[in-house]
Design an enzyme around this catalytic site. Structure first.
Site, PDB file in Angstrom:
ATOM      1  N   GLY A 284       0.958  -1.195   0.085  1.00  0.00           N
ATOM      2  CA  GLY A 284       0.025  -0.059   0.023  1.00  0.00           C
ATOM      3  C   GLY A 284       1.073   1.122  -0.093  1.00  0.00           C
ATOM      4  O   GLY A 284       1.881   1.053  -0.521  1.00  0.00           O
TER       5      GLY A 284
ATOM      6  N   ILE B 260       6.832  -3.311  -6.885  1.00  0.00           N
ATOM      7  CA  ILE B 260       5.889  -2.206  -7.066  1.00  0.00           C
ATOM      8  C   ILE B 260       6.273  -1.198  -6.323  1.00  0.00           C
ATOM      9  O   ILE B 260       6.143  -1.024  -5.264  1.00  0.00           O
ATOM     10  CB  ILE B 260       4.359  -2.337  -7.065  1.00  0.00           C
ATOM     11  CG1 ILE B 260       3.912  -3.683  -8.037  1.00  0.00           C
ATOM     12  CG2 ILE B 260       3.812  -1.198  -7.469  1.00  0.00           C
ATOM     13  CD1 ILE B 260       2.585  -4.140  -7.781  1.00  0.00           C
ATOM     14  N   ARG B 261       7.013  -0.154  -6.862  1.00  0.00           N
ATOM     15  CA  ARG B 261       7.794   1.153  -6.159  1.00  0.00           C
ATOM     16  C   ARG B 261       8.257   0.779  -4.873  1.00  0.00           C
ATOM     17  O   ARG B 261       7.927   0.921  -3.739  1.00  0.00           O
ATOM     18  CB  ARG B 261       6.563   2.058  -5.749  1.00  0.00           C
ATOM     19  CG  ARG B 261       6.024   3.007  -6.888  1.00  0.00           C
ATOM     20  CD  ARG B 261       4.819   3.743  -6.452  1.00  0.00           C
ATOM     21  NE  ARG B 261       5.135   4.251  -5.490  1.00  0.00           N
ATOM     22  CZ  ARG B 261       4.177   4.717  -4.466  1.00  0.00           C
ATOM     23  NH1 ARG B 261       2.826   4.358  -4.680  1.00  0.00           N
ATOM     24  NH2 ARG B 261       4.264   5.483  -3.352  1.00  0.00           N
TER      25      ARG B 261
ATOM     26  N   CYS C  81       6.476  -5.287   1.015  1.00  0.00           N
ATOM     27  CA  CYS C  81       6.281  -4.125   0.287  1.00  0.00           C
ATOM     28  C   CYS C  81       6.255  -2.876   1.259  1.00  0.00           C
ATOM     29  O   CYS C  81       7.282  -2.885   2.308  1.00  0.00           O
ATOM     30  CB  CYS C  81       5.496  -3.753  -0.935  1.00  0.00           C
ATOM     31  SG  CYS C  81       6.037  -2.325  -1.801  1.00  0.00           S
TER      32      CYS C  81
ATOM     33  N   GLU D 269       1.685 -12.211  -2.989  1.00  0.00           N
ATOM     34  CA  GLU D 269       0.333 -12.751  -3.118  1.00  0.00           C
ATOM     35  C   GLU D 269      -0.154 -12.360  -4.547  1.00  0.00           C
ATOM     36  O   GLU D 269      -1.370 -12.884  -4.979  1.00  0.00           O
ATOM     37  CB  GLU D 269      -0.363 -11.572  -2.136  1.00  0.00           C
ATOM     38  CG  GLU D 269      -0.562  -9.990  -2.605  1.00  0.00           C
ATOM     39  CD  GLU D 269       0.471  -9.526  -2.344  1.00  0.00           C
ATOM     40  OE1 GLU D 269       0.428  -8.144  -2.783  1.00  0.00           O
ATOM     41  OE2 GLU D 269       1.392  -9.521  -1.827  1.00  0.00           O
TER      42      GLU D 269
ATOM     43  N   ARG E  98      12.477   3.569   1.420  1.00  0.00           N
ATOM     44  CA  ARG E  98      11.199   3.519   0.709  1.00  0.00           C
ATOM     45  C   ARG E  98      11.503   3.838  -0.673  1.00  0.00           C
ATOM     46  O   ARG E  98      12.183   4.513  -1.359  1.00  0.00           O
ATOM     47  CB  ARG E  98      10.420   4.724   1.229  1.00  0.00           C
ATOM     48  CG  ARG E  98       9.717   4.578   2.461  1.00  0.00           C
ATOM     49  CD  ARG E  98       8.625   5.445   2.689  1.00  0.00           C
ATOM     50  NE  ARG E  98       7.595   5.880   2.010  1.00  0.00           N
ATOM     51  CZ  ARG E  98       7.239   6.873   1.420  1.00  0.00           C
ATOM     52  NH1 ARG E  98       7.956   8.050   1.648  1.00  0.00           N
ATOM     53  NH2 ARG E  98       6.310   7.060   0.548  1.00  0.00           N
TER      54      ARG E  98
ATOM     55  N   HIS F 234       5.962  -8.708  -3.787  1.00  0.00           N
ATOM     56  CA  HIS F 234       4.275  -9.034  -3.402  1.00  0.00           C
ATOM     57  C   HIS F 234       4.038 -10.423  -3.824  1.00  0.00           C
ATOM     58  O   HIS F 234       3.493 -10.857  -4.959  1.00  0.00           O
ATOM     59  CB  HIS F 234       3.516  -8.206  -4.268  1.00  0.00           C
ATOM     60  CG  HIS F 234       3.417  -6.601  -3.930  1.00  0.00           C
ATOM     61  ND1 HIS F 234       2.597  -6.121  -3.109  1.00  0.00           N
ATOM     62  CD2 HIS F 234       4.152  -5.785  -4.419  1.00  0.00           C
ATOM     63  CE1 HIS F 234       2.537  -4.872  -2.916  1.00  0.00           C
ATOM     64  NE2 HIS F 234       3.818  -4.466  -3.605  1.00  0.00           N
TER      65      HIS F 234
END
Length: 198
Positions: free
Chosen positions: A49, A141-142, A81, A179, A113, A177
């Protein structure tokens, strides 16, 4: 032995996907949004998130300090993440203007981050993961990376020369990630950490 009850912090991110992955890995899973739900779980997944938003939702919902307390008392936790960022003892590039990501201090590590870049720099690839015979398909992702892993922190995986997965006791964190793939080995590892199998 009954299945462990593992919560997924349901403030942001891939909550449904983590709940399903945990069930497939042999756990009973439940979303966690309130203190009573937090106190009812044997382990907690903190999904991806936006780490600054998640920090302030935890604060606004009066979950930040109770969660820090439970983690200090040994609650098993897995962060993916943004979850990795929050589990850190120190966060670099944490944000500014009173909207910083707030460390839960559950794993002795320094995390940067968005280290791999912005959304357009997201990528996926196969990476070796300690203890697993077949590489893991990792979706970044980022994504953050670990700049410092403290004593007692085991490095489990690297990507592009950077640490992207760690374990400290019953705490697990990945910059990617799991998942989002059909591979449940990372979730199974966390279930085993919760039950004390590993």
């Amino acid at each position: 032995m009954s299945a462990p009850r593992i919560g997924v912090l349901a403030l942001q991110g891939d909550t449904r996907e983590h709940l399903a992955a945990l069930r497939e890995a042999g756990a009973e899973s439940m979303p966690v949004r309130r203190r009573g739900e937090l106190e009812a779980v044997d382990g907690l997944v903190i999904p991806g998130g936006e780490s600054t938003t998640m920090s302030h939702l935890l604060k606004d919902l009066d979950l930040l300090e109770p969660l820090r307390g439970l983690l200090a008392d040994g609650l098993p936790a897995y962060g993916a993440c943004a979850g990795m960022i929050l589990l850190a003892s120190e966060i670099l590039d944490a944000g500014a203007g009173g909207r910083e990501a707030l460390p839960l201090r559950a794993i002795d590590m320094t995390v940067r981050r968005n280290a791999f870049g912005r959304q357009v720099d997201s990528f996926e690839g196969d990476i070796a993961f300690a203890g697993l015979d077949v590489p893991v398909r990792a979706v970044f992702i980022r994504a953050p990376w670990v700049e410092r892993a403290g004593d007692g922190v085991e490095v489990l995986a690297r990507a592009a020369g950077h640490v992207v997965a760690v374990r400290q006791g019953a705490r697990l964190a990945t910059a990617f990630h799991p998942e989002m793939t059909g591979d449940r080995r990372i979730h199974r590892l966390f279930v085993d950490l919760v039950t004390g199998v590993v």
